[in-house]
Design a protein around this motif. Structure first.
Motif, PDB file in Angstrom:
ATOM      1  N   GLU A  23      -4.997  -5.590  -8.210  1.00 14.21           N
ATOM      2  CA  GLU A  23      -5.910  -4.698  -7.484  1.00 14.21           C
ATOM      3  C   GLU A  23      -5.664  -3.250  -7.916  1.00 14.21           C
ATOM      4  O   GLU A  23      -6.608  -2.487  -8.108  1.00 14.21           O
ATOM      5  CB  GLU A  23      -5.663  -4.849  -5.976  1.00 14.21           C
ATOM      6  CG  GLU A  23      -6.755  -4.218  -5.124  1.00 14.21           C
ATOM      7  CD  GLU A  23      -6.408  -4.287  -3.640  1.00 14.21           C
ATOM      8  OE1 GLU A  23      -5.717  -5.240  -3.225  1.00 14.21           O
ATOM      9  OE2 GLU A  23      -6.810  -3.361  -2.915  1.00 14.21           O
ATOM     10  N   ALA A  24      -4.383  -2.916  -8.084  1.00 16.98           N
ATOM     11  CA  ALA A  24      -4.036  -1.552  -8.509  1.00 16.98           C
ATOM     12  C   ALA A  24      -4.565  -1.275  -9.910  1.00 16.98           C
ATOM     13  O   ALA A  24      -5.103  -0.197 -10.175  1.00 16.98           O
ATOM     14  CB  ALA A  24      -2.522  -1.357  -8.469  1.00 16.98           C
ATOM     15  N   VAL A  25      -4.449  -2.258 -10.796  1.00 14.40           N
ATOM     16  CA  VAL A  25      -4.997  -2.085 -12.157  1.00 14.40           C
ATOM     17  C   VAL A  25      -6.504  -1.836 -12.046  1.00 14.40           C
ATOM     18  O   VAL A  25      -7.068  -0.994 -12.744  1.00 14.40           O
ATOM     19  CB  VAL A  25      -4.718  -3.328 -13.047  1.00 14.40           C
ATOM     20  CG1 VAL A  25      -5.456  -3.222 -14.379  1.00 14.40           C
ATOM     21  CG2 VAL A  25      -3.224  -3.482 -13.310  1.00 14.40           C
ATOM     22  N   GLY A  26      -7.142  -2.556 -11.114  1.00 18.71           N
ATOM     23  CA  GLY A  26      -8.582  -2.396 -10.910  1.00 18.71           C
ATOM     24  C   GLY A  26      -8.964  -1.020 -10.389  1.00 18.71           C
ATOM     25  O   GLY A  26     -10.115  -0.626 -10.466  1.00 18.71           O
ATOM     26  N   MET A  27      -7.977  -0.287  -9.842  1.00 20.24           N
ATOM     27  CA  MET A  27      -8.286   1.028  -9.255  1.00 20.24           C
ATOM     28  C   MET A  27      -7.989   2.189 -10.201  1.00 20.24           C
ATOM     29  O   MET A  27      -7.996   3.341  -9.774  1.00 20.24           O
ATOM     30  CB  MET A  27      -7.473   1.214  -7.960  1.00 20.24           C
ATOM     31  CG  MET A  27      -8.013   0.372  -6.805  1.00 20.24           C
ATOM     32  SD  MET A  27      -6.799   0.185  -5.468  1.00 20.24           S
ATOM     33  CE  MET A  27      -6.659   1.847  -4.879  1.00 20.24           C
ATOM     34  N   VAL A  28      -7.711   1.909 -11.464  1.00 22.46           N
ATOM     35  CA  VAL A  28      -7.405   3.024 -12.374  1.00 22.46           C
ATOM     36  C   VAL A  28      -8.637   3.923 -12.508  1.00 22.46           C
ATOM     37  O   VAL A  28      -9.762   3.504 -12.235  1.00 22.46           O
ATOM     38  CB  VAL A  28      -6.926   2.566 -13.789  1.00 22.46           C
ATOM     39  CG1 VAL A  28      -5.650   1.777 -13.694  1.00 22.46           C
ATOM     40  CG2 VAL A  28      -8.004   1.810 -14.520  1.00 22.46           C
ATOM     41  N   ASP A  29      -8.417   5.150 -12.941  1.00 25.56           N
ATOM     42  CA  ASP A  29      -9.476   6.171 -12.942  1.00 25.56           C
ATOM     43  C   ASP A  29     -10.721   5.751 -13.739  1.00 25.56           C
ATOM     44  O   ASP A  29     -10.619   5.107 -14.775  1.00 25.56           O
ATOM     45  CB  ASP A  29      -8.933   7.490 -13.513  1.00 25.56           C
ATOM     46  CG  ASP A  29      -7.809   8.035 -12.650  1.00 25.56           C
ATOM     47  OD1 ASP A  29      -7.703   7.627 -11.478  1.00 25.56           O
ATOM     48  OD2 ASP A  29      -7.029   8.868 -13.158  1.00 25.56           O
ATOM     49  N   ASP A  30     -11.870   6.204 -13.201  1.00 24.21           N
ATOM     50  CA  ASP A  30     -13.167   5.858 -13.793  1.00 24.21           C
ATOM     51  C   ASP A  30     -13.304   6.269 -15.260  1.00 24.21           C
ATOM     52  O   ASP A  30     -13.892   5.539 -16.057  1.00 24.21           O
ATOM     53  CB  ASP A  30     -14.286   6.575 -13.014  1.00 24.21           C
ATOM     54  CG  ASP A  30     -14.866   5.669 -11.950  1.00 24.21           C
ATOM     55  OD1 ASP A  30     -14.370   4.532 -11.814  1.00 24.21           O
ATOM     56  OD2 ASP A  30     -15.812   6.102 -11.258  1.00 24.21           O
ATOM     57  N   GLU A  80       0.860   1.478  -1.051  1.00 21.65           N
ATOM     58  CA  GLU A  80       1.589   1.078  -2.255  1.00 21.65           C
ATOM     59  C   GLU A  80       0.608   0.857  -3.412  1.00 21.65           C
ATOM     60  O   GLU A  80       0.831   1.306  -4.526  1.00 21.65           O
ATOM     61  CB  GLU A  80       2.347  -0.216  -1.935  1.00 21.65           C
ATOM     62  CG  GLU A  80       3.178  -0.740  -3.055  1.00 21.65           C
ATOM     63  CD  GLU A  80       4.520  -0.029  -3.169  1.00 21.65           C
ATOM     64  OE1 GLU A  80       5.230  -0.337  -4.108  1.00 21.65           O
ATOM     65  OE2 GLU A  80       4.816   0.831  -2.331  1.00 21.65           O
ATOM     66  N   THR A  81      -0.488   0.167  -3.125  1.00 18.77           N
ATOM     67  CA  THR A  81      -1.461  -0.142  -4.186  1.00 18.77           C
ATOM     68  C   THR A  81      -2.104   1.139  -4.716  1.00 18.77           C
ATOM     69  O   THR A  81      -2.278   1.300  -5.918  1.00 18.77           O
ATOM     70  CB  THR A  81      -2.544  -1.099  -3.648  1.00 18.77           C
ATOM     71  OG1 THR A  81      -1.901  -2.180  -3.016  1.00 18.77           O
ATOM     72  CG2 THR A  81      -3.425  -1.622  -4.755  1.00 18.77           C
ATOM     73  N   GLU A  82      -2.435   2.040  -3.792  1.00 22.76           N
ATOM     74  CA  GLU A  82      -3.048   3.310  -4.229  1.00 22.76           C
ATOM     75  C   GLU A  82      -2.084   4.109  -5.085  1.00 22.76           C
ATOM     76  O   GLU A  82      -2.466   4.675  -6.117  1.00 22.76           O
ATOM     77  CB  GLU A  82      -3.466   4.142  -3.016  1.00 22.76           C
ATOM     78  CG  GLU A  82      -4.846   3.770  -2.547  1.00 22.76           C
ATOM     79  CD  GLU A  82      -5.407   4.780  -1.572  1.00 22.76           C
ATOM     80  OE1 GLU A  82      -4.699   5.733  -1.201  1.00 22.76           O
ATOM     81  OE2 GLU A  82      -6.552   4.584  -1.169  1.00 22.76           O
ATOM     82  N   HIS A  83      -0.846   4.141  -4.651  1.00 24.13           N
ATOM     83  CA  HIS A  83       0.182   4.865  -5.415  1.00 24.13           C
ATOM     84  C   HIS A  83       0.346   4.226  -6.795  1.00 24.13           C
ATOM     85  O   HIS A  83       0.374   4.918  -7.819  1.00 24.13           O
ATOM     86  CB  HIS A  83       1.508   4.849  -4.638  1.00 24.13           C
ATOM     87  CG  HIS A  83       2.660   5.414  -5.406  1.00 24.13           C
ATOM     88  ND1 HIS A  83       2.663   6.704  -5.900  1.00 24.13           N
ATOM     89  CD2 HIS A  83       3.843   4.870  -5.806  1.00 24.13           C
ATOM     90  CE1 HIS A  83       3.796   6.922  -6.551  1.00 24.13           C
ATOM     91  NE2 HIS A  83       4.520   5.816  -6.519  1.00 24.13           N
ATOM     92  N   LEU A  84       0.396   2.909  -6.773  1.00 23.56           N
ATOM     93  CA  LEU A  84       0.564   2.186  -8.035  1.00 23.56           C
ATOM     94  C   LEU A  84      -0.607   2.447  -8.990  1.00 23.56           C
ATOM     95  O   LEU A  84      -0.415   2.625 -10.197  1.00 23.56           O
ATOM     96  CB  LEU A  84       0.701   0.680  -7.745  1.00 23.56           C
ATOM     97  CG  LEU A  84       0.875  -0.229  -8.955  1.00 23.56           C
ATOM     98  CD1 LEU A  84       2.044   0.197  -9.831  1.00 23.56           C
ATOM     99  CD2 LEU A  84       1.081  -1.674  -8.499  1.00 23.56           C
ATOM    100  N   ALA A  85      -1.821   2.491  -8.413  1.00 22.74           N
ATOM    101  CA  ALA A  85      -3.000   2.753  -9.256  1.00 22.74           C
ATOM    102  C   ALA A  85      -2.859   4.113  -9.933  1.00 22.74           C
ATOM    103  O   ALA A  85      -3.205   4.277 -11.106  1.00 22.74           O
ATOM    104  CB  ALA A  85      -4.271   2.708  -8.410  1.00 22.74           C
ATOM    105  N   VAL A  98       8.218   2.553  -7.951  1.00 23.09           N
ATOM    106  CA  VAL A  98       7.307   1.570  -7.374  1.00 23.09           C
ATOM    107  C   VAL A  98       8.116   0.325  -6.996  1.00 23.09           C
ATOM    108  O   VAL A  98       8.922  -0.149  -7.799  1.00 23.09           O
ATOM    109  CB  VAL A  98       6.203   1.184  -8.383  1.00 23.09           C
ATOM    110  CG1 VAL A  98       5.339   0.058  -7.854  1.00 23.09           C
ATOM    111  CG2 VAL A  98       5.362   2.384  -8.722  1.00 23.09           C
ATOM    112  N   SER A  99       7.887  -0.156  -5.789  1.00 28.15           N
ATOM    113  CA  SER A  99       8.630  -1.360  -5.353  1.00 28.15           C
ATOM    114  C   SER A  99       8.144  -2.551  -6.153  1.00 28.15           C
ATOM    115  O   SER A  99       6.956  -2.860  -6.152  1.00 28.15           O
ATOM    116  CB  SER A  99       8.364  -1.636  -3.875  1.00 28.15           C
ATOM    117  OG  SER A  99       8.513  -0.469  -3.156  1.00 28.15           O
TER     118      SER A  99
END
Lengths: 267, 177
Positions: free
Chosen positions: A8-15, B108-113, B175-176
């Protein structure tokens, strides 16, 4: 952390990164073209320009380049045609010489990197790049040679020339004299000596006088300058507001178009 | 057209970005009907969200919606044991992680992104886009090799190195894992 959360985090990388990846594509041959540009200064006549052979402790540069020129002399006799571009041949020997040069760059490069006093992580990055360069396939090398040929032919078609006396010869002479002077200075470093040694070994293996060498070097520079002029003229014709990345993209499209229109046969 | 609420917007979007969205969905879902449904949902999602949203990059925006919908569908199918074929790119990333649980997940997910975006920006052009094509778009290795004019083995080794670097970067950023 769960894999899905990470995903999910990979999916949220900058546009903007995604926008770049949507269009990211490299033309066949472009990889080598770029790499080729980096070492062209050395290779240009097998060559004429400045090299970057640093001295590395315990590295027998002299015998390695002797072996290199010995091998290139042999492979240069191979007149097998690897491809034709609008009926002009590209010989298998050109690919082989490139291959030998890549190997030489790798050997000298690894030795240099290992002797450098830099963090291990940085060393690793350099070594990876050298390894990537070494892993080029013959097809990739051939693609780069084809691309160079296509550009040279187009430049000729458009009547683009450079004055050998004023530009190419002068460039070759300046490069040669600079290396020679540096190597002959009282405080010359091993690097300076090795750079000049590369050219003297080349001259010896080809049995060339200085003058013959400079003429040959000038021919190499001339071709490179003509191709550069062609692309420069193309970029100048672009709208003024085009930024660097637009220009690069347009240039790539232009080369791709030239490649498409050329009659290329691979054997 | 979205802002004018013109219904032609969807048609226009389909003709301009249809193939791109379809490819992303098809990389995640194996069923053709699921892919079609996912794309239609993505168009509808965009129609409902714009306005008020005003994406800077419409292509990225549509891709992101498509990807999210496709992944939800994928999870659903996986739970139903309907689709096990597309797990490979996800499994490759697992080596960056451990099995630890129980973190404040959303933050955590936002930080990781953010960490991943920063990490990607620091990479060279080729490594960055090869990584994104594999783990964002889920392109097969063979297609990536073709796209970037390199061998499959080079793509694999590049991905391996990038994953290794990412793990180090995540550890440095606290990051955890």
């Amino acid at each position: 952390m769960k894999l899905n959360d990470f995903n999910e985090a990979v999916g949220m990388v900058d546009d903007d990164l995604i926008a770049e990846a949507i269009v990211a594509k490299r033309r066949k041959g472009a990889v080598v073209f770029k790499r080729a540009a980096a070492i062209a200064a050395c290779f240009i006549v097998l060559c004429a320009g400045s090299i970057g052979f640093l001295n590395a402790k315990g590295f027998d540069f002299h015998s390695i380049i002797r072996e290199f020129f010995h091998k290139t002399k042999i492979v240069q006799n191979d007149q097998t045609i690897a491809a034709t571009v609008n009926r002009e041949p590209i010989y298998q020997s050109s690919i082989s010489v490139w291959r030998e040069y890549i190997e030489l760059s790798y050997q000298t490069g690894v030795s240099q990197v290992e002797s450098l006093d830099i963090p291990e992580e940085q060393k690793q990055t350099y070594l990876e790049k050298l390894e990537d360069n070494r892993n080029q396939t013959d097809e990739e090398i051939l693609n780069a040679l084809i691309e160079n040929k296509v550009l040279s032919q187009e430049a000729e078609r458009q009547g683009i020339t450079v004055s050998e006396e004023e530009e190419a010869y002068h460039l070759a002479e300046t490069a040669y004299e600079t290396l020679k002077d540096a190597a002959n200075k009282a405080d010359a470093t091993e690097t300076d000596k090795n750079n000049y040694l590369f050219i003297t070994e080349y001259r010896q293996s080809m049995q060339m006088t200085e003058e013959e060498y400079l003429k040959r070097a000038a021919d190499g520079y001339k071709e490179a300058l003509i191709r550069a002029k062609l692309l420069n003229n193309f970029s100048k014709a672009l709208p003024e507001q085009a930024n660097e990345s637009d220009t690069k993209g347009e240039e790539e499209n232009y080369i791709e178009e030239l490649m498409k229109n050329a009659n290329i046969k691979r054997f | 057209m979205y802002w004018k609420r013109s219904e032609a917007a969807i048609q226009e979007t389909r003709s301009k970005y249809g193939k791109l969205c379809e490819r992303i969905a098809a990389n995640i879902l194996s069923n053709k009907e699921d892919v079609e449904e996912c794309i239609n949902d993505a168009y509808l999602g965009a129609w409902n969200a714009i306005p008020p949203e005003k994406p800077d990059h419409l292509s990225s925006y549509l891709c992101r919606i498509t990807r999210n919908i496709a992944l939800k569908k994928y999870s659903y199918n996986k739970a139903q044991k309907r689709d096990r074929e597309r797990e490979v790119p996800l499994m490759e990333l697992e080596e960056c992680l451990s099995d630890a649980r129980g973190v404040e997940q959303h933050c955590e997910t936002e930080h990781l992104a953010k960490v991943i975006s920063g990490f990607l920006r620091a990479l060279d052009w080729e490594s960055r886009n090869v990584f994104l094509r594999r783990y964002w778009f889920y392109d097969p290795v063979a297609e990536i090799a073709d796209r970037f004019a390199m061998s499959e083995s080079k793509v694999k080794s590049m991905l391996f190195r990038t994953r290794k670097k990412l793990r180090i970067c995540m550890e440095k950023e606290g990051v955890s894992l």
